[in-house]
Design an enzyme around this catalytic site. Structure first.
Site, PDB file in Angstrom:
ATOM      1  N   HIS A 236       5.622   6.770   0.014  1.00 53.77           N
ATOM      2  CA  HIS A 236       6.473   5.745  -0.853  1.00 53.77           C
ATOM      3  C   HIS A 236       6.929   5.080  -0.140  1.00 53.77           C
ATOM      4  O   HIS A 236       7.723   5.041   0.826  1.00 53.77           O
ATOM      5  CB  HIS A 236       7.457   6.343  -1.817  1.00 53.77           C
ATOM      6  CG  HIS A 236       7.994   6.231  -3.321  1.00 53.77           C
ATOM      7  ND1 HIS A 236       8.401   4.925  -2.686  1.00 53.77           N
ATOM      8  CD2 HIS A 236       7.407   6.190  -4.424  1.00 53.77           C
ATOM      9  CE1 HIS A 236       8.552   4.735  -4.299  1.00 53.77           C
ATOM     10  NE2 HIS A 236       8.392   5.428  -5.581  1.00 53.77           N
ATOM     11  N   ARG A 258       9.852  -1.720  -8.205  1.00 55.61           N
ATOM     12  CA  ARG A 258       8.754  -3.525  -7.709  1.00 55.61           C
ATOM     13  C   ARG A 258       7.799  -3.595  -8.723  1.00 55.61           C
ATOM     14  O   ARG A 258       7.598  -4.590  -9.045  1.00 55.61           O
ATOM     15  CB  ARG A 258       7.827  -2.597  -6.520  1.00 55.61           C
ATOM     16  CG  ARG A 258       8.138  -2.476  -5.129  1.00 55.61           C
ATOM     17  CD  ARG A 258       7.550  -1.573  -4.061  1.00 55.61           C
ATOM     18  NE  ARG A 258       6.942  -0.333  -4.159  1.00 55.61           N
ATOM     19  CZ  ARG A 258       5.593  -0.101  -4.541  1.00 55.61           C
ATOM     20  NH1 ARG A 258       4.895  -0.868  -4.321  1.00 55.61           N
ATOM     21  NH2 ARG A 258       5.566   1.190  -4.977  1.00 55.61           N
TER      22      ARG A 258
END
Ligand SMILES: Cc1cc2nc3c(=O)[nH]c(=O)nc-3n(C[C@H](O)[C@H](O)[C@H](O)COP(=O)(O)OP(=O)(O)OC[C@H]3O[C@@H](n4cnc5c(N)ncnc54)[C@H](O)[C@@H]3O)c2cc1C
Length: 570
Positions: A236, A258
């Site tokens: 991640h 994001r």
């Protein structure tokens, strides 16, 4: 040694284990069902830690075909297409069940429909969520429902070996350690579900819960089962980097940051992602993680040796409102996520690889079923954010239905191979002798070798060196043992067992990574940077002692270059 009998034994109480228990019970309430778990039911595992949410095609403008295509393309054409199809179609049923039968409240739009947010790598905003701490809602409701039924619980019971019948034809039961007393327990069962949740905690930076140490995968390997896609470890991009002194380092800051428009900056506070991909920060996890490591190698680092995430340009108040949990987590570590900069580093998050299984959750070993992160093949080379909890709940439910049917049709309590139980107990007994603290340096070595040589960017010489080093670590673990002979809640003993499982599974990750001589999704080889021909896609299959075989992917629903959407689906 205590002995117990049950119809269905479920190992693990994450989304997969609890859904399996509820579905098996619903299929036949007279079944004796036992959930055995290393921690406390409802309080351990990664489903509880799910932040961002759950992918499901609910909106009119979306479709299961679109979700399927995102999953296949995200997985770089390696997923088993029948498994992926089960995932996307049954996710719709599971989310309805979570809301309407089990009592979950997900966030809603003003018109009352379920709110679905953006996650990276998807062509439609389909992630259902409860704020940014979705897993607590899901697991609390599931656990309440399990508690309310006649379902047995063995908490703080650790599974250590899958024990077959003497002729090896089927699984007979599972050897466990009652961690509270330190005694062995043998549970005979007509059907067993492996749902211990994988978990790449062998890397220096990692996100999964501390109770996960790949025990299920290590047990499956020792039982001779094939594991697929083991080279595919997902990193991640945004692990919190708060220094070596805190266990918060490595924990994940959710993908929605994001997705919502957060920027990644290097140590000089320059945004770099647009230089690597037109999707910039919204590219898939594999791509962003690799770009981050490449950027880190250029040397413009933050004080703790990583990069930054910045959200302030989206409006600090909005960020504080939309990402309350994340803002608080960062504040605990001295960072201002809403308005300032937070240090981040890619962190090992999820294993796409796992036990090979069929869409009904059966495995090559009769009476053994698998679901959730222990199972391989659903995601191929890359798991989309939001497809993890969908995977565990969908296949947990399938496994529950399937096991109830199996027990009815052909389930019987089978006699275990007593010699195999004795051998497994002998294997679990550490030498009591080592100098205090001998395990810690071995853990550090494991972290380093996996991070440096079997991490985000790999190449042959490094992988070969890693395999040699892992062999040494395995040997030293056997020799070192533990200092304290007290069996009750002996955490050093369990740490020793954890490290052995992790080392066993690390070896197959490295073997599979060496065997795959192309770069795809989460697996990147500097010496083979190109992706091989998609038409000839093959997945890795590894068995203990038998090496790695590459097997062709069957394109049962769609071939590379085609799309279910262009065939008229909405
Ligand atoms: C921080 C974090 C955030 C995440 N966010 C998302 C997200 O937003 N969306 C998404 O889709 N996915 C997310 N994931 C991934 C998701 O959590 C997992 O894919 C999924 O929950 C795995 O479910 P599971 O039931 O297979 O395993 P888990 O939920 O991890 O449960 C495993 C269970 O097995 C038990 N166990 C382990 N070893 C043994 C043993 N030897 N004996 C007995 N029991 C054992 C554990 O104690 C635990 O109860 C996230 C993961 C993490 C770590």
């Amino acid at each position: 040694m205590r002995a117990l009998d049950t119809d269905i034994l479920i190992l693990g109480s994450g989304g997969a284990g609890l859904f399996a228990a509820l579905h098996a019970h619903a299929a036949d309430p007279s079944l004796a069902i036992t959930v055995a778990v290393k921690g406390l039911l409802g309080k351990c595992g990664c489903t509880r830690m799910v932040q961002g949410g759950y992918n499901v095609a609910l909106a009119k403008e979306d479709s299961v075909e679109r979700h399927f295509m995102d999953t296949i393309e995200g997985g770089k054409w390696l997923p088993d297409q029948e498994l992926a199809w089960q995932l996307v179609t049954l996710a719709v049923e599971r989310v309805r069940e979570l809301e309407n039968e089990l009592g979950c409240f997900f966030d809603r739009n003003a018109d009352g429909t379920i709110h679905q947010k953006a996650f990276a790598g998807q062509t439609f905003d389909r992630t259902v969520h409860k704020g940014d701490l979705t897993g607590i809602e899901i697991i609390n409701r599931l656990a309440e429902q399990v508690w309310a039924r006649r379902i047995g619980r063995l908490e703080e019971h650790r599974a250590v070996e899958l024990v077959k019948t003497k002729d090896g034809a089927a699984l007979a039961g599972v050897l466990m350690i009652d961690m509270r007393a330190g005694d062995y327990v043998f549970v005979r069962a007509k059907a067993v579900l492996l749902a211990t949740g994988g978990g790449p905690t062998m890397y220096r930076y990692h996100t999964p819960s501390g109770d996960k140490s790949c025990d299920g995968l290590a047990m499956a390997l020792r039982a001779g089962l094939p594991l697929r896609d083991m080279e595919m470890v997902q990193f991640h991009p945004t692990g919190l980097l708060a220094g070596a002194h805190t266990r918060m380092t490595g924990t994940v800051l959710e993908e929605g940051l994001r997705g919502a428009g957060g920027y990644l900056l290097n140590g000089a506070q320059e945004r770099f992602m647009p230089r690597y991909d037109p999707l910039a920060e919204r590219a898939t996890r594999d791509f962003v993680s690799r770009a981050m490591v490449t950027e880190m190698r250029k040397g413009k680092l933050t004080p703790n040796g990583g990069l930054y995430i910045a959200m302030g340009h989206l409006g600090p108040e909005k960020v504080a409102r939309d990402f309350k949990g994340m803002v608080e987590r960062c504040a605990d570590c001295g960072f201002d996520l809403a308005g300032g900069l937070v240090e981040v580093v890619p962190t090992a998050h999820y294993m796409m690889g796992g036990v090979e299984f069929a869409p009904d959750c059966t495995t090559a070993l009769p009476a053994l079923f698998v679901a959730g992160e222990d199972a391989g093949g659903v995601h191929g080379a890359n798991r989309l954010g939001g497809n993890g909890v969908a995977n565990s709940t969908v296949f947990g439910a399938v496994a529950g239905d399937s096991m109830a049917g199996w027990v009815k049709r052909e389930g019987a309590l089978r006699e275990p191979d007593r010699a195999a139980i004795d051998a497994a107990i002998a294997r679990c007994e550490p030498r009591i002798a080592a100098a205090h603290g001998a395990l810690e340096p071995l853990r550090e070595r494991l972290y380093d070798v996996m991070w440096d040589k079997v991490g985000i960017i790999r190449e042959r010489a490094g992988l070969e060196a890693a395999l040699a080093e892992l062999e040494e670590i395995a040997g030293e673990l056997e020799a070192c043992g533990i200092a304290d002979a007290n069996r009750a809640f002996n955490l050093s003993w369990h740490d020793w067992l954890n490290l052995r499982s992790l080392t066993e599974v690390s070896r197959v990750i490295a073997q599979a990574a060496l065997a795959r001589e192309d770069s795809r999704g989460a697996h990147f080889r500097e010496d083979f940077p190109q992706t091989g021909a998609l038409e000839r896609s093959a997945y890795s299959s590894v068995r203990a002692g038998a090496g790695v075989t590459m097997k062709p992917v069957a394109f049962t629903r769609v071939r590379p270059g085609e799309s279910l959407l262009s065939r008229g689906a909405s």
